[in-house]
Design an enzyme around this catalytic site. Structure first.
Site, short mmCIF file in Angstrom:
data_model
loop_
_atom_site.label_atom_id
_atom_site.label_comp_id
_atom_site.label_asym_id
_atom_site.label_seq_id
_atom_site.Cartn_x
_atom_site.Cartn_y
_atom_site.Cartn_z
N SER A 1 -21.00 -67.63 -16.97
CA SER A 1 -19.85 -68.05 -16.18
C SER A 1 -19.81 -69.56 -16.03
O SER A 1 -20.84 -70.22 -16.09
CB SER A 1 -19.90 -67.41 -14.79
OG SER A 1 -18.78 -67.82 -14.05
N LYS B 1 -22.15 -59.77 -13.65
CA LYS B 1 -21.06 -60.69 -14.01
C LYS B 1 -19.70 -60.06 -13.66
O LYS B 1 -18.79 -60.73 -13.18
CB LYS B 1 -21.13 -61.01 -15.51
CG LYS B 1 -19.93 -61.77 -16.06
CD LYS B 1 -19.83 -63.16 -15.47
CE LYS B 1 -18.71 -64.06 -15.94
NZ LYS B 1 -17.66 -63.64 -16.76
N HIS C 1 -19.28 -60.39 -10.01
CA HIS C 1 -18.96 -61.81 -9.77
C HIS C 1 -17.45 -62.03 -9.96
O HIS C 1 -16.79 -62.65 -9.14
CB HIS C 1 -19.76 -62.69 -10.74
CG HIS C 1 -19.21 -64.07 -10.92
ND1 HIS C 1 -18.12 -64.34 -11.72
CD2 HIS C 1 -19.56 -65.25 -10.37
CE1 HIS C 1 -17.84 -65.63 -11.65
NE2 HIS C 1 -18.70 -66.21 -10.85
N ASN C 2 -16.92 -61.51 -11.04
CA ASN C 2 -15.48 -61.71 -11.30
C ASN C 2 -14.63 -61.01 -10.25
O ASN C 2 -13.60 -61.53 -9.84
CB ASN C 2 -15.11 -61.20 -12.69
CG ASN C 2 -15.59 -62.13 -13.79
OD1 ASN C 2 -16.51 -62.92 -13.59
ND2 ASN C 2 -14.98 -62.06 -14.95
N GLU D 1 -14.65 -63.08 -7.29
CA GLU D 1 -13.77 -64.22 -7.57
C GLU D 1 -12.30 -63.84 -7.27
O GLU D 1 -11.57 -64.62 -6.65
CB GLU D 1 -13.96 -64.60 -9.04
CG GLU D 1 -13.13 -65.73 -9.56
CD GLU D 1 -13.40 -65.91 -11.07
OE1 GLU D 1 -14.57 -65.95 -11.49
OE2 GLU D 1 -12.42 -65.99 -11.83
#
Ligand code: 2AM
Length: 491
Positions: A132, A186, A189-190, A193
């Site tokens: 990222s 990940k 994480h997105n 976000e």
């Protein structure tokens, strides 16, 4: 080892991310061999960006593998999906037991689960890593989230931690866990976000519609927020976006069509949360808010026929803006608490060993959700890696209590003003639900038993001979029909 084997690391896929990561690795003293499906790109790269650096090229997969020291460390940064499998197949005849294949693309974690197992059978160590930070991150310090075959970690740790972003001197990269855990983290994480971005848009909307502030004025608020508990990359870029004027001197932001796009990682997180039965409500709302925004034409029609109240702000503006900061902070705490609940459940469900303190550390720098706040999360999990919920940590427990009054003020005023706050509201709804010893699910169970004979359990303190504790009970609510529960008969 042949004389040709000069490279410490190999990377396949020379799009911008791949090129930048190669240069980053080379800058840290490693020799890198580069390859790409369209081979002409290799020569172009060597003659331009890679010139003068410890980077060599290869014109075939065979040549690429022959140039690597053993165990070979090969990273793929190609389009997710079939291209990854195709490259793995083309590498297999040229690699040996113990070699390492790393997929750094945007792969969905079930693919990384599958690839870890498939390659382990062949003695090849597979790593699926989240990367990222975009192009800039790849070049100067990404957040790296590697998972898969743990035997690979000692061989790639040095390179990965050298090139990764640093936060207070610590690399934003550590081993995440088994199989697809790196790509899973990940994905979350997105999702987070998505949530952070949605919360920021709601704050902007409240300042704009509720308080009638201009983009420049709102930019000043974000500037101030960026010096406090909300200090983060997304708050910082929002400040800059609010201040970015077009040629006519007005904010470009206000000319941008309000219909959000999405690539799917937020949706993957929400779907996974539903699959695992975890109430990751804020990311879910963030995805739905994007969906609602994209119904622009329908919203235009609805705006003409569906009435609602108008904002009528009264009171102290400064105090309200401080409350809004608290609402954003509290909602963000809830979102991260939910994200970690999901990760925790996934580890249980998929039987992964997970390194929780490191997950927060990996998000601390390099990536889009990087923030000062993640340092506090890292501390919470370092103090207690088995922390059941972030909200039970002393620091966050205090933080959410301090923020609560402001948060409730913002959510209630927005509701009265008719300004949508799906993320702020769902965060508060979750908080109130989570802290409720008693929820009205007793009524739900009664309804289910009434119409579907789905049975219920009795509260331990109400248990009796008639209603024994722990048993599935069915009651004949109407006096009609039978006494058979749904678990014992088929419709
Ligand atoms: P290319 O330069 O030959 O297109 C990002 O698109 C990277 O993925 C590029 O290196 C690209 O190679 C590679 N890529 C895209 N689709 C691919 C495919 N079907 N097979 C192999 N590589 C592919």
């Amino acid at each position: 080892m042949s004389d040709q084997a000069v490279a410490d690391f190999g990377l396949i896929g020379l799009a911008v991310m791949g090129q930048n990561l190669i240069m980053n690795v080379a800058d840290h003293g490693f020799t890198v061999v580069a390859f790409n499906r369209t081979v002409a790109k290799v020569d172009r790269f060597l003659e331009n960006e890679a010139k003068g650096k410890s980077i060599v090229g290869a014109h075939s997969v065979e040549e690429f593998c022959s140039k690597l020291k053993k165990p070979r460390r090969i990273m793929l940064l190609v389009m997710a999906g079939k291209p990854v499998d195709d490259f793995i197949e083309s590498l297999l005849p040229h690699v040996e037991k113990g070699d390492i294949i790393i997929d750094g693309g945007n792969s969905h974690y079930p693919d990384s689960n599958r690839r870890t197992k498939y390659l382990a059978e062949k003695g090849i160590r597979f790593v699926g890593t989240g990367v990222s930070g975009g192009e800039e991150g790849a070049r100067y310090g990404p957040s790296l989230m590697p998972g898969g075959n743990e035997e690979a970690w000692p061989f790639i740790k040095d390179i990965f931690q050298s090139v990764a972003a640093k936060s207070d001197g610590e690399a934003c990269c550590d081993w995440v866990g088994d199989e697809g855990a790196g790509h899973y983290v990940k994905m979350v994480h997105n999702g987070i976000e998505y949530g952070d971005m949605q919360l920021i848009t709601e704050a902007y909307d409240i300042l704009k519609r509720g308080l009638g502030m201009t983009p420049a004025e709102i930019g000043d608020v974000f500037e101030k927020w960026n010096t406090g508990v909300l200090d983060s990359f997304l708050i910082e870029i929002t400040r800059d976006i609010l201040r970015h004027n077009d040629d006519d001197g007005t904010a470009l932001l206000e000319k941008i069509l309000d219909a959000a796009g999405q690539k799917g990682t937020g949706k993957w997180t929400a779907i996974n949360a539903l699959d695992l039965g975890m109430p990751v409500t804020l990311i879910g709302e963030a995805v739905f808010a994007r969906c609602l925004s994209s119904l622009k034409q329908e919203r235009i029609r609805a705006s003409k026929v569906l009435k609602g109240p108008e904002p009528d702000f009264k009171g102290d503006r400064k105090e309200f803006i401080d409350n809004l900061e608290q609402a954003l902070y509290a909602s963000k705490i809830i979102s991260y608490a939910q994200g970690f609940m999901l990760i925790q459940e996934a580890a249980k469900e998929y039987k992964w060993k997970l390194n929780k303190p490191s997950i927060a550390l990996m998000w601390r720098g390099g990536c889009i959700i990087r923030s000062v706040f993640l340092k506090d999360i890292t501390n919470a999990y370092r103090t207690n890696p088995d922390l059941e919920n972030l909200l039970f940590d002393d620091f966050f427990n205090k933080a959410i209590h301090n923020a609560q009054a402001g948060w409730r003020d913002v959510v209630s005023k927005s509701a009265l003003w008719g300004i949508p706050t799906p993320a702020f509201s769902t965060a508060l709804g979750f908080y109130d639900g989570y802290r409720s010893r008693d929820l009205p699910a007793n009524l739900l169970q009664a309804q289910r038993d009434y119409f579907g004979a789905h049975t219920f359990k009795i509260k331990p303190e109400c248990a009796s001979e008639k209603y024994p504790e722990g048993q599935d009970i069915h009651v004949n609510w109407t006096g009609r029909g039978g006494n058979v529960s749904a678990s014992t008969y088929q419709v």
